[in-house]
Design an enzyme around this catalytic site. Structure first.
Site, PDB file in Angstrom:
ATOM      1  N   SER A  87       1.453  -1.070   0.077  1.00 34.97           N
ATOM      2  CA  SER A  87      -0.285  -0.242   0.011  1.00 34.97           C
ATOM      3  C   SER A  87       0.714   1.922  -0.020  1.00 34.97           C
ATOM      4  O   SER A  87       0.345   2.452  -0.057  1.00 34.97           O
ATOM      5  CB  SER A  87      -1.082  -0.101   0.901  1.00 34.97           C
ATOM      6  OG  SER A  87      -2.180  -0.590   0.953  1.00 34.97           O
ATOM      7  N   LYS A  90       0.245   3.830  -2.847  1.00 34.51           N
ATOM      8  CA  LYS A  90      -1.074   4.812  -2.709  1.00 34.51           C
ATOM      9  C   LYS A  90      -0.302   6.146  -2.949  1.00 34.51           C
ATOM     10  O   LYS A  90      -0.651   7.283  -2.800  1.00 34.51           O
ATOM     11  CB  LYS A  90      -2.179   4.699  -1.742  1.00 34.51           C
ATOM     12  CG  LYS A  90      -2.773   3.551  -1.637  1.00 34.51           C
ATOM     13  CD  LYS A  90      -3.460   3.112  -0.449  1.00 34.51           C
ATOM     14  CE  LYS A  90      -4.382   1.995  -0.859  1.00 34.51           C
ATOM     15  NZ  LYS A  90      -4.093   1.097  -0.097  1.00 34.51           N
ATOM     16  N   SER A 329      -5.871   2.820   4.435  1.00 31.51           N
ATOM     17  CA  SER A 329      -4.913   2.432   3.061  1.00 31.51           C
ATOM     18  C   SER A 329      -6.364   1.828   2.566  1.00 31.51           C
ATOM     19  O   SER A 329      -6.581   0.933   2.416  1.00 31.51           O
ATOM     20  CB  SER A 329      -4.538   1.357   3.562  1.00 31.51           C
ATOM     21  OG  SER A 329      -3.889   1.189   3.025  1.00 31.51           O
TER      22      SER A 329
END
Length: 960
Positions: A87, A90, A329
């Site tokens: 993640s 991101k 997230s």
């Protein structure tokens, strides 16, 4: 692995490998250099502790810490190596969106009417919703859209509810996402028209008393998904509930038990084609608003061709959505943002177009070449980035007017988001703003920290190859605390860094691995003689994706544990003995025991063994004339898991991604032979093997003049046996074939067997069918058909790197040795077998072929297997199964004209971002060596990986 993987990989690389040259470095005053001091010593001690534990020594980490005030690096470690960021991806997506869309960007959802409204408030026409990718659209927003309909006086709709999700493409999942993630909310499908993040929340509560089914509910309520309740209430406070959604279906199956005193169990569950889910929720909101629809009103898709919307709903500003995206997230939000970037900036609502925008922003930030972007959330393991690149991007943000918006969205250590429970009551609490990232084998943390001297530091820590994630979390938190204390760090007591080891071959091999082209690669290498002398190693304990080198463990264990003469049985039964009249009034049963070589007598045959035609002929020769019962296929020897865990959803149409079962045919596939038709404009000529009704082939492909673009493709509708031929095939194409996997492999066997029996003149009662079931205890065994010995099975498997064969062997190991025909039990047998050979058990094995991205092993594990097999009675069979350099198998065209030709016996392995070679080689001086070279990461060409392997083994073969 099947050579045809290369064809598809090339198309992937057109859009997931975005390589840019640096144009400017506006922030950095220096490139990363080795630094020392108390902070560096503290980090080095943490890394040493990590490598000193058997459960964590396989981890590899890229670390970079940059002082934004002094514009200088404070620490670096493997900062130029590429890692899967999870993640942390991101950060790339959201920074790019802030840069191109701005913090104030709002998504719109438009409402149209198609028709006329009568004075009495009846809409003689359709209601239409058009989505533009709003990730935050909620049921209450659909209610406001219903209120807008009511506000203009509409009371009834004599038409349909139409939905336009054409702003994005129809690819619903990210590149390389895993099929086994699909049922869960974090892997929701992506569509331009979405509500409630394209999932429902299923809640299971205990029934009134033990024995009752659990009470199930879904929120928001919808009829778009059907729910099958297979739960049971039991005594106690424990819940053991599982939620499944079969591939390609909108059916939720809830199984397991829940105690009378247990807390409710909840799971977020996804669905197929979610725009239609929006329609179902909107229909309910319209009803709540008092707007009646005719019972026959349909919910279906459309594309709005023009007109002025009746009403436009606007989302919250991006800065507000960004907070939830990064703090929690949220994968769905990130993917919607990525496709929005593609749609708004490049005119295409695709992940590929969005990735181009992200790459352009990275270029503006001064990021050098050498990264891959596959999705927006980090769920794909095809994403690759370095810690240095991440820090450069974070530094770039500090000079942008959206800096505060990004920082406000990042989790705060010990306070909120995904860091709420980390670094509490430490100097890092409230001082660290960072994005977390985690999935199997991956753990990352990147962001900012305010040091004790007031300086702001940008940092990135990306860990791959984790056997257990808690060790990485512990180290990341410890390092973050040290950064918050900077510059008041002290040298760790009693810690002395170990000097780097040198080996006999270091001077020859180090230059190969240290060349600039390999900077982004993690290469786990171990070379030793059979007498135990280590000639070279580098990162030999690093856990990496092995690709098909995992087959070395599967086949070695199978030969060792089952024996070289083991055969796979396929048993034939009847409800009674074979009748002299030739008429059987009961059922016929075929029970499979995992024979990977069961085949039909045509081009699909790759090895001698049992064929369907052989079984049918045997029955005819025994006098069978008619079956009045059913053909019952017994596949109970294996579990019902058809695909390996960690296999990608977008591989399902390809032969190297077969469906599995104890009773399977032609490696779980059918074959489509194709060639251009006689004249342009005609349908492409095709032939199906075997000629069976089990699959439906829809041919929509056409022949085009010679020299035109080849867009021909063969795909299978997910979860079905419908195969589609699409696109154009130039007239000068020589023709080719593809093997395509089928669903429900045992039914495939039964259907083809029935067709073969009909061809032999055996008839069936009109109501006779092919079913799945178990052979009853009262059944009479008619015959057992045996495969070729295991050593011949393994020889084909390793020479051709056949995934299907490998998976069948792994499940057979579980069935024979553990009483359960599953990959999990098979992997346990492999672990135990390797341990008996002296190898470490700290590795992850989720399949038998290496296709899974979850499987992680090191060069030391592979070498332990190879060396251990030399002491096994099965070694000759094992060694002779391996491809020979320059001679056969997957090494047929490699190392020709080198000392390794007709010398090296080895196993290859390749997937996107992975290449491996391990085996045996004899030196010029006559010494037998065992080696493993496992390469993961980024290189501008896959040739970089194979060339470094070939250079190394050529050196080995040349040794005196």
């Amino acid at each position: 692995m099947n050579a045809r993987l290369g064809r598809r990989t090339c198309t992937w690389l057109l859009f997931i490998m975005l390589v840019w040259q640096v144009t400017a470095v506006p922030v950095f005053a220096q490139e990363a250099v080795a630094v020392s001091g108390p902070l560096a010593a503290q980090v080095e001690k943490s890394l040493a502790d990590l490598s000193g534990n058997g459960e964590s020594l396989g981890a590899s980490a890229g670390i970079a810490v940059y002082d934004l005030t002094e514009k200088a690096y404070l620490y670096t470690h493997n900062e130029k190596k590429n890692y899967t960021p999870a993640s942390n991806m991101k950060l790339l997506t959201t920074i790019s969106a802030l840069d191109r869309l701005g913090p104030s960007y709002q998504w719109k959802t438009e409402l149209y009417i198609d028709g006329n409204v009568t004075p009495g408030g009846i809409l003689q026409g359709n209601l239409i919703l058009k989505g533009y990718g709003d990730p935050s659209l909620a049921p209450q927003d659909l209610r406001s859209l219903a209120d807008a309909v009511k506000a203009i006086g509409i009371k009834q709709v004599h038409g349909n509810l139409l939905l336009d999700d054409s702003y994005f493409d129809e690819t619903r999942l990210g590149i390389g996402w895993m099929w086994d993630d699909e049922p869960y909310g974090y892997s929701a499908q992506i569509s331009a028209l979405a509500v409630h993040k394209n999932f429902v929340t299923v809640t299971a509560k205990a029934g009134a008393k033990p024995g009752d089914a659990a009470t199930l509910s879904i929120e928001p309520k919808t009829s778009y998904l059907t729910v099958t309740n297979k739960t049971k209430t039991v005594e106690g406070a424990a819940a053991d509930i599982a939620v499944e959604r079969p591939r390609g279906k909108n059916e939720v199956i809830v199984t397991g038990t829940i105690g009378t005193a247990a807390e409710p169990y909840q799971e977020d569950v996804t669905m197929e084609d979610p725009a239609l889910y929006v329609g179902d929720i909107w229909k309910q909101e319209l009803a709540e608003a008092g707007i009646q629809l005719q019972p026959q009103a349909a919910i279906k898709k459309t594309v709005v061709q023009g007109g002025v919307p009746l009403h436009t709903h606007l989302s919250k500003p991006f800065r507000d959505i960004l907070v939830e995206l990064n703090k929690e997230s949220d994968n769905f939000y990130a993917e919607m943002v990525l496709k929005t970037l593609g749609a708004t900036q490049n005119g295409k609502g695709t992940s590929e177009a969005g990735a181009e925008v992200v790459a352009d922003v990275l270029k503006r930030a001064g990021i050098e070449s050498g990264f891959k972007i596959a999705d927006g959330s980090g769920l794909s393991r095809f994403n690759l980035i370095t810690a240095e690149q991440m820090v450069k991007l974070l530094a770039f943000v500090q000079d942008q007017d959206y800096r505060e918006a990004l920082e406000a969205s990042l989790p705060i250590a010990g306070v909120d988001g995904t860091l709420r429970n980390r670094m509490k009551d430490t100097p890092a609490q409230s001082k660290v703003l960072a994005k977390t990232g985690s999935m199997g084998g991956v753990y990352s943390l990147s962001g900012y920290v305010t040091a004790r001297n007031g300086h702001k530091l940008a940092f990135s820590m990306i860990f791959n190859g984790l056997y257990k994630y808690e060790y990485a979390q512990k180290m990341q938190d410890a390092v973050a605390v040290q950064l918050a204390m900077y510059p008041e760090n002290v040298n760790p007591a009693g810690f002395t860094p170990k000097p780097a080891k040198t080996y006999k071959l270091s001077a020859k091999i180090d230059p190969i691995l240290n060349q600039p082209a390999t900077a982004g690669l993690t290469t786990s290498v171990l070379i030793q003689s059979l007498d135990g002398e280590v000639l070279y190693e580098r990162d030999a304990d690093s856990l990496v994706t092995p690709a098909s080198n995992l087959k070395l463990l599967t086949t070695g264990t199978a030969l060792n544990q089952l024996g070289v003469d083991y055969t796979f049985q396929t048993e034939l039964y009847g409800d009674s003995a074979i009748q002299k009249s030739g008429v059987q009034n009961g059922n016929l049963y075929l029970k499979g025991y995992g024979d990977p070589s069961l085949h039909t007598e045509n081009a699909l045959k790759v090895q001698d063994g049992v064929s369907i035609e052989q079984i049918a002929k045997w029955l005819k020769d025994k006098g069978l004339k008619r079956v009045n019962g059913n053909l019952v296929m017994d596949e109970s020897y294996f579990d019902e898991q058809r695909l390996g865990l960690g296999w990608a959803w977008d591989d399902e149409s390809y032969s190297y991604n077969p469906t599995l079962g104890a009773l399977a045919l032609n490696r779980g596939t059918v074959m489509i032979e194709y060639k251009p038709a006689g004249q342009p404009g005609e349908l492409v000529s095709m032939n199906l093997l075997p000629k069976t009704s089990y699959v439906q082939v829809i041919n929509e492909s056409h022949t085009v003049p010679a020299g035109e673009e080849n867009t021909f493709a063969i795909t299978r509708d997910r979860g079905t046996n419908t195969i589609r031929l699409t696109g154009n095939l130039p007239a000068d194409h020589p023709g080719d074939y593809e093997r395509v996997p089928v669903e429900d492999p045992a039914k495939y066997v039964g259907t083809v067997l029935k067709e073969a029996l009909l061809n032999e003149g055996v008839s069936f009662a009109p109501n006779s069918s092919v079913t799945i079931g178990k052979v009853p205890a009262t059944a009479v065994k008619w015959n057992a058909f045996a495969s070729k010995p295991l050593q011949e099975i393994v020889r084909y498997l390793n020479k051709q790197s056949d995934n299907f064969y490998a998976e069948m062997l792994l499940k057979t190991l579980g069935a024979v040795k553990k009483g359960e025909g599953s990959a999990e039990k098979g992997a346990q047998v492999v672990h135990e077998d390797l341990a008996a050979k002296g190898g470490s058990i700290y590795f992850d094995m989720f399949d038998g072929s290496g296709l899974s991205r979850y499987s992680l092993v090191s060069a030391r594990h592979i070498v332990a297997e190879l060396e251990g097999m030399t002491h096994s009675p099965a070694f000759s069979a094992y060694d002779s199964s391996l491809p020979i350099a320059g001679v056969d198998g997957t090494l047929k065209n490699r190392l020709k004209g080198t000392p390794a030709e007709n010398n090296l016996h080895g196993k290859t392995g390749s997937m996107t971002g992975v290449n491996s070679l391990s085996g045996y080689v004899t030196t010029k001086g006559g010494k037998k060596l065992v080696f493993s070279i496992l390469v993961n990461g980024y290189a501008e060409s896959s040739k970089v990986m194979t060339e470094l392997q070939d250079q190394i083994v050529t050196i080995l073969a040349s040794l005196e």
